[in-house]
Scaffold this active site. Sequence first.
Site, PDB file in Angstrom:
ATOM      1  N   HIS A  65      55.310  -8.698 -24.910  1.00  0.00           N
ATOM      2  CA  HIS A  65      55.005  -8.892 -23.511  1.00  0.00           C
ATOM      3  C   HIS A  65      53.557  -8.140 -23.235  1.00  0.00           C
ATOM      4  O   HIS A  65      53.442  -7.205 -24.059  1.00  0.00           O
ATOM      5  CB  HIS A  65      55.957  -8.110 -22.490  1.00  0.00           C
ATOM      6  CG  HIS A  65      57.003  -9.033 -22.170  1.00  0.00           C
ATOM      7  ND1 HIS A  65      58.423  -8.499 -21.783  1.00  0.00           N
ATOM      8  CD2 HIS A  65      57.414 -10.394 -22.000  1.00  0.00           C
ATOM      9  CE1 HIS A  65      59.228  -9.411 -21.467  1.00  0.00           C
ATOM     10  NE2 HIS A  65      58.698 -10.492 -21.584  1.00  0.00           N
ATOM     11  N   ASP A  67      52.085  -6.303 -21.357  1.00  0.00           N
ATOM     12  CA  ASP A  67      51.861  -5.023 -20.915  1.00  0.00           C
ATOM     13  C   ASP A  67      52.096  -4.036 -22.081  1.00  0.00           C
ATOM     14  O   ASP A  67      51.882  -2.736 -22.199  1.00  0.00           O
ATOM     15  CB  ASP A  67      52.735  -4.728 -19.851  1.00  0.00           C
ATOM     16  CG  ASP A  67      54.290  -4.769 -19.927  1.00  0.00           C
ATOM     17  OD1 ASP A  67      54.447  -5.868 -20.526  1.00  0.00           O
ATOM     18  OD2 ASP A  67      55.047  -3.756 -19.605  1.00  0.00           O
TER      19      ASP A  67
END
Length: 308
Positions: A65, A67
């Site tokens: 992901h 982030d």
Amino acid sequence: MELLFLGTGAGVPAKERNVSSVALQLLDERGTTWLFDCGEATQHQILHTAIRPRRIEHIFITHLHGDHLFGLPGLLGSRSFQSGETPLTVFGPSGLRAFVETALAVSGTKLRYELNIVEIDEGVIFDDDRFTVIAKRLDHGMTSYGFRVVEKDLPGPLLVDRLKALGVRPGPIYQQIKQGKTVMLDDGTVIDGREFVGPPQKGRIVAVLGDTRFCEAAIELARDADVVVHEATFAAAEQRLAHDYFHSTTKDAAEVAKRAGAKQLILTHISSRYQGAAALQLLAEARGVFPNTELAADFASFPIPREK
Ligand SMILES: [Zn+2]
Ligand SMILES: [Zn+2]
């Protein structure tokens, strides 16, 4: 050995909390830094710390992901500009190689150091004479790993005073005694090396877990750990939301630490909806289940002392 948090927010950067990254400082142990995740602007966060990018030896990516990942190409490139010449190894799930190689190639980024990319599976992913790192899959919708860093026990110190009292002078023989061998002294006396070595110093265990729902694998990774770093994206009342989005609540994280018999829990990956008093409420919820809990903040550091 110390954990230094560089980003403790969830999903998107916020003023108070950047996206995920935490450094394990191993300056005394091996003169290097290990990073866990590298969200966007991790290299900017590093500028506010004593971390030297050229000293970063390993980067462990829990999952892909953005982030947790989007800061990686920039950091790799800057490390080269900042005279990083020693090899760097990045560990992470399948897809990591394509991401990194594409980002470096299309941007024409040339590295002046050796970059190793290791796409991992479950099990031992790193092992040398001082540390072992074990990975396990968590429960996050996409492949997300947790890491268990195990420091090997240090052999006990040589009890020099006792040897000197026997009249054994320093020399190559000390090495043999330290290894616990049976040796014969010049005067014919035979001594058992094991009796002249103190007890071994227990190695430390640090578990850094990626995004996940409450799961058994997290407990196994955190078993008897000195410190567990666990996400707590949601408050306890949002159990349903946490489950639907493959995340954990404060109580999930605390339950993992409790069942694992860990010594300390540090909560991270905190949603920006929780600020000020609301964030303190998260901490209180977790402490209700597992008292020795702390709430990470960007740039907070937590020393990990050796057991006395
Ligand atoms: Zn995340
Ligand atoms: Zn995620």
